[in-house]
Design a protein around this motif. Sequence first.
Motif, short mmCIF file in Angstrom:
data_model
loop_
_atom_site.label_atom_id
_atom_site.label_comp_id
_atom_site.label_asym_id
_atom_site.label_seq_id
_atom_site.Cartn_x
_atom_site.Cartn_y
_atom_site.Cartn_z
N ARG A 93 0.82 -1.20 0.00
CA ARG A 93 0.00 0.00 0.00
C ARG A 93 0.86 1.25 0.00
NH1 ARG A 93 -1.71 4.31 1.82
NH2 ARG A 93 0.01 4.40 3.26
N ARG A 94 0.44 2.24 -0.76
CA ARG A 94 1.20 3.49 -0.87
C ARG A 94 0.24 4.62 -1.13
NH1 ARG A 94 4.02 7.34 -0.53
NH2 ARG A 94 5.92 7.85 -1.62
N SER A 95 0.46 5.76 -0.50
CA SER A 95 -0.34 6.95 -0.78
C SER A 95 0.03 7.51 -2.14
CB SER A 95 -0.08 8.02 0.29
OG SER A 95 -0.52 7.58 1.55
N GLU A 113 6.09 5.51 -6.53
CA GLU A 113 7.36 4.89 -6.17
C GLU A 113 7.38 4.55 -4.69
OE1 GLU A 113 10.78 7.11 -7.40
OE2 GLU A 113 9.86 7.63 -9.32
N GLU A 114 8.09 3.50 -4.36
CA GLU A 114 8.26 3.14 -2.95
C GLU A 114 9.11 4.23 -2.29
OE1 GLU A 114 7.63 1.83 0.39
OE2 GLU A 114 6.71 0.61 -1.17
N ARG A 115 8.88 4.44 -1.03
CA ARG A 115 9.67 5.42 -0.29
C ARG A 115 10.40 4.71 0.83
NH1 ARG A 115 7.63 6.77 4.65
NH2 ARG A 115 5.42 6.46 5.06
N ASP A 116 11.38 5.40 1.41
CA ASP A 116 12.09 4.83 2.54
C ASP A 116 11.12 4.59 3.68
OD1 ASP A 116 14.48 4.93 1.22
OD2 ASP A 116 15.10 6.84 2.08
N ARG A 117 11.28 3.47 4.34
CA ARG A 117 10.45 3.11 5.49
C ARG A 117 11.34 3.04 6.72
NH1 ARG A 117 5.11 3.70 4.04
NH2 ARG A 117 4.99 3.22 1.84
#
Length: 191
Positions: free
Chosen positions: A12-14, A175-179
């Motif tokens: 899941r991603r905003s 795009e995925e972001r740092d978690r």
Amino acid sequence: MNTSIFEFLAARRSVKPDRLAEPGPTPEELRRILTVGARVPDHKKLAPWRFIVFEGDARKSMGEIFAKACEKEDRQPPSPVRLETERTRFLRAPLVVAVVSSIKPRPGAPEWEQILSAAAVCFNTCLAANALGFGTSWITEWIAYSETVRQALGLKESERIAGFIYIGRPMEKPEERDRPDIDKLITSWPA
């Protein structure tokens, strides 16, 4: 274990509001989204939240209220560019849902738990929309704290905006972001 749900949640991603396109949810889809959104922990079954839906021209008329609030509340006169940004704020996505935290005084149901329930509604609404293929963004921005906006929305003294949920079709996969490093966030009792 239902791996498809786990994978859905893990991915899941905003989506930024200006990256959400038409079409928005149909009335039937929106009803499904909000029905699932409301399936959250709710101590004492108070439903300490409610929804305000902005779509079509309602988004534009709300933008006029944002511009007036900006003129009234900013310390310095806002620029024409800033006022245009406020006028078009809700036009970034096809549909916006305000989740209003509506505290209901009740013994045994602390205010904090009611606020957390409203936050859960925000996220569950995002998840429900995501499950139907929509992109979402849960944000507050300055408008959630504006007295002019509060009055225009008819909020009671005991109510606050928990978030604005922007909903539309993602223009591209975000795009995925740092978690965060989960190992740095876990401790075991006793500490």
